[in-house]
Design a protein around this motif. Structure first.
Motif, short mmCIF file in Angstrom:
data_model
loop_
_atom_site.label_atom_id
_atom_site.label_comp_id
_atom_site.label_asym_id
_atom_site.label_seq_id
_atom_site.Cartn_x
_atom_site.Cartn_y
_atom_site.Cartn_z
N LEU A 111 -1.57 -5.62 -23.59
CA LEU A 111 -2.26 -6.89 -23.39
C LEU A 111 -2.69 -7.10 -21.93
CD1 LEU A 111 -0.11 -9.26 -25.64
CD2 LEU A 111 -2.16 -7.95 -26.23
N GLY A 112 -2.29 -6.22 -21.03
CA GLY A 112 -2.71 -6.32 -19.64
C GLY A 112 -2.04 -7.44 -18.87
N VAL A 113 -0.75 -7.68 -19.13
CA VAL A 113 0.00 -8.72 -18.42
C VAL A 113 1.29 -8.11 -17.89
CG1 VAL A 113 -0.97 -10.61 -19.78
CG2 VAL A 113 1.10 -9.46 -20.58
N THR A 114 2.03 -8.85 -17.05
CA THR A 114 3.27 -8.35 -16.48
C THR A 114 4.40 -8.47 -17.49
OG1 THR A 114 4.00 -10.49 -15.62
CG2 THR A 114 2.51 -9.19 -14.22
N PRO A 115 5.47 -7.67 -17.32
CA PRO A 115 6.63 -7.83 -18.21
C PRO A 115 7.23 -9.22 -18.16
CG PRO A 115 6.75 -5.74 -17.04
CD PRO A 115 5.60 -6.50 -16.44
N GLY A 116 7.24 -9.85 -16.97
CA GLY A 116 7.76 -11.21 -16.87
C GLY A 116 6.96 -12.20 -17.71
N ALA A 117 5.61 -12.03 -17.69
CA ALA A 117 4.76 -12.90 -18.51
C ALA A 117 4.98 -12.64 -19.99
CB ALA A 117 3.29 -12.68 -18.15
N THR A 118 5.14 -11.37 -20.36
CA THR A 118 5.39 -11.03 -21.76
C THR A 118 6.70 -11.63 -22.25
OG1 THR A 118 4.24 -8.95 -21.41
CG2 THR A 118 5.56 -9.13 -23.40
N GLY A 119 7.68 -11.70 -21.35
CA GLY A 119 8.96 -12.29 -21.71
C GLY A 119 8.86 -13.74 -22.13
N GLN A 120 7.76 -14.39 -21.78
CA GLN A 120 7.58 -15.79 -22.16
C GLN A 120 7.26 -15.94 -23.65
OE1 GLN A 120 8.86 -17.59 -19.80
NE2 GLN A 120 8.84 -15.61 -18.75
N ALA A 121 7.04 -14.82 -24.34
CA ALA A 121 6.96 -14.88 -25.80
C ALA A 121 8.29 -15.36 -26.37
CB ALA A 121 6.60 -13.51 -26.36
N VAL A 122 9.39 -14.98 -25.72
CA VAL A 122 10.70 -15.48 -26.11
C VAL A 122 10.82 -16.96 -25.76
CG1 VAL A 122 13.20 -15.22 -25.77
CG2 VAL A 122 11.72 -13.19 -25.84
N THR A 123 10.30 -17.32 -24.58
CA THR A 123 10.34 -18.73 -24.16
C THR A 123 9.61 -19.62 -25.15
OG1 THR A 123 10.32 -17.98 -21.86
CG2 THR A 123 9.88 -20.31 -22.25
N MET A 124 8.42 -19.22 -25.56
CA MET A 124 7.62 -20.03 -26.48
C MET A 124 8.37 -20.26 -27.79
SD MET A 124 4.96 -21.78 -27.11
CE MET A 124 3.82 -21.35 -25.79
N THR A 125 8.96 -19.21 -28.33
CA THR A 125 9.72 -19.34 -29.57
C THR A 125 10.90 -20.30 -29.37
OG1 THR A 125 9.13 -17.10 -30.22
CG2 THR A 125 11.03 -18.09 -31.31
N ALA A 126 11.57 -20.17 -28.24
CA ALA A 126 12.74 -20.99 -27.99
C ALA A 126 12.37 -22.47 -27.85
CB ALA A 126 13.45 -20.52 -26.72
N VAL A 127 11.28 -22.75 -27.16
CA VAL A 127 10.88 -24.16 -26.96
C VAL A 127 10.56 -24.82 -28.29
CG1 VAL A 127 9.09 -25.64 -25.99
CG2 VAL A 127 10.09 -23.82 -24.59
N THR A 128 9.73 -24.18 -29.10
CA THR A 128 9.37 -24.79 -30.39
C THR A 128 10.57 -24.83 -31.33
OG1 THR A 128 8.52 -22.64 -31.11
CG2 THR A 128 6.92 -24.20 -30.23
N ALA A 129 11.43 -23.83 -31.26
CA ALA A 129 12.63 -23.85 -32.10
C ALA A 129 13.54 -25.02 -31.72
CB ALA A 129 13.39 -22.53 -31.96
N GLY A 130 13.62 -25.32 -30.43
CA GLY A 130 14.44 -26.44 -30.00
C GLY A 130 13.96 -27.76 -30.59
N PHE A 131 12.66 -27.99 -30.55
CA PHE A 131 12.12 -29.22 -31.13
C PHE A 131 12.27 -29.23 -32.64
CE2 PHE A 131 9.69 -29.40 -27.09
CZ PHE A 131 9.99 -30.72 -26.73
N ALA A 132 12.00 -28.10 -33.28
CA ALA A 132 12.09 -28.05 -34.75
C ALA A 132 13.52 -28.25 -35.21
CB ALA A 132 11.55 -26.72 -35.25
N GLY A 133 14.47 -27.62 -34.54
CA GLY A 133 15.86 -27.78 -34.94
C GLY A 133 16.35 -29.20 -34.82
N LEU A 134 15.83 -29.90 -33.83
CA LEU A 134 16.25 -31.28 -33.61
C LEU A 134 15.57 -32.25 -34.57
CD1 LEU A 134 18.04 -32.93 -31.64
CD2 LEU A 134 15.99 -33.29 -30.26
#
Length: 394
Positions: A49-72
């Motif tokens: 995708l032409g991005v840094t590993p740190g930026a790619t790691g935010q795929a985990v962040t995105m899942t976690a953020v929405t999961a937090g709202f959904a779980g609540l």
């Protein structure tokens, strides 16, 4: 005034009870495996995708953020929705998410698909304790929760080591197609085994507000958040950390991650027994082992035996954390399992998001092993807080 709970229902007594528990474990396996696949595929996704590993790691962040709202919010927003149907819808959401990730042309589409996975994961895990309580007798709940959480432990084996291996063989996109296939299997088994399940929680948002008035519960949730944040500050970036150590090749990384996963399964298997018999000890032993293993790994200097011991200790420690946290919450608020389950899921997902962000910053700006050092400190601090809360309450 108490408007937060409905009259308790009798648990399922037919043979589908334990089969349903197994189907929940399979669903958790499919969801958690998909959540952490990016941790094993960071270099491949980033290069494609032409991005840094740190930026790619935010795929985990995105899942976690929405999961937090959904779980609540999902459990209290749909108080009368049949839990069987809701679990099936959430599992179907995981299938769609993995298919979208597999064809994502750029990071934006990938992050959107990962947000959908977060909704599925957060809602499913938040409801899992209450649904499990419907399926089995009360005195078997601890064992049933351990069975459900075994899906987390097995996903730990599949997501990173198996993802690393398959990513090298196939490329990263087919790995997500495989994840969609696993979620489809979970959906079929759930459809065949889960009975109709009415919610045990009445009052919607009022139930959540009432549960959150407990200062003791909130302090415990903070401790759980710290434990999980420490774990995922290090675990999200475990591959770059191990790669930075001398004398470790790709095959060695896969073996170490497999050892982590096996130790995680052992920790999960023992956590239910220890949590039932000595919960205060469990709240200290498992996070302490997690933090100690994470920290020890940074000082191995490439020694293979030391690496194996450190990784095994880390995996064993985290294996016991989910069951311990859920058992703690169920004992604090036994009549409000859905709100408590949602709050624990939210704490975990906030922790995952914080861990991915902070770990990524440490990785990109300091050193590959710095996320592990920071994570170990935060985890042990959370364990001490949670254990001290149990002592004061006792």
């Amino acid at each position: 005034m108490n408007t937060t709970t409905a009259p308790p229902q009798k648990p399922a007594t037919h043979r589908h009870g334990w089969a349903g528990v197994v189907s929940l474990s399979l669903g958790v396996f499919a969801l958690v495996m998909a959540e952490f696949l990016p941790a094993s595929l960071l270099p491949y996704i980033a290069d494609d995708l032409g991005v840094t590993p740190g930026a790619t790691g935010q795929a985990v962040t995105m899942t976690a953020v929405t999961a937090g709202f959904a779980g609540l919010l999902l459990p209290v927003a749909l108080p009368r929705f049949d839990r069987r149907h809701l679990m099936l819808v959430l599992t179907a959401g995981a299938i769609v998410s993995n298919l979208l990730v597999a064809v994502a042309p750029h990071l934006g589409v990938l992050l959107a698909a990962r947000a959908l996975l977060g909704v599925a994961l957060g809602g499913f895990w938040a409801l899992a304790i209450a649904v499990t309580a419907h399926l089995v007798p009360r005195d078997h709940l601890g064992r049933a929760v351990t069975v459900v959480n075994s899906g987390v432990a097995l996903a730990t084996i599949a997501a990173v080591p198996l993802g690393t291996w398959l990513g090298e063989l196939w490329g990263w996109r087919p790995v997500f197609l495989a994840a969609a296939t696993v979620a489809t299997l979970a959906l079929v088994v759930q459809a065949a085994t889960l009975p109709t399940i009415a919610s045990r929680t009445a009052g919607g948002l009022r139930a959540l507000r009432s549960t959150m008035r407990s200062g003791f519960l909130l302090a415990g949730l903070l401790a759980i958040l710290l434990i999980a944040a420490g774990q995922f500050t290090g675990y999200t970036y475990i591959r770059p950390a191990i790669e930075s150590l001398p004398a470790i090749d790709a095959g060695g990384i896969a073996v170490l991650l497999l050892i982590y996963g096996i130790a995680n399964v052992i920790g999960t298997a023992l956590s239910g027994i220890l949590a039932d018999r000595a919960l205060r000890i469990a709240t200290l032993v498992f996070p302490a082992a997690l933090g100690a293993g994470m920290l020890a790994l940074t000082f191995t200097a490439g020694s293979i035996p030391a690496l194996v011991i450190s990784v095994a200790l880390w995996g064993f420690g985290f294996g016991g954390v989910p069951t311990t946290a859920q058992t703690w919450g169920a004992r604090v608020e036994p009549q409000r399992l859905e709100p408590v389950g949602g709050l624990i899921v939210t704490a975990f997902q906030i922790a995952i998001a914080l861990g991915a962000v902070v770990g990524g910053l440490l990785l990109d700006n300091i050193a590959p092993t710095s996320p592990l050092i920071a994570g170990s400190i935060v985890t042990i601090a959370g364990a001490l807080l949670l254990t001290s809360l149990r002592r004061r309450r006792g």
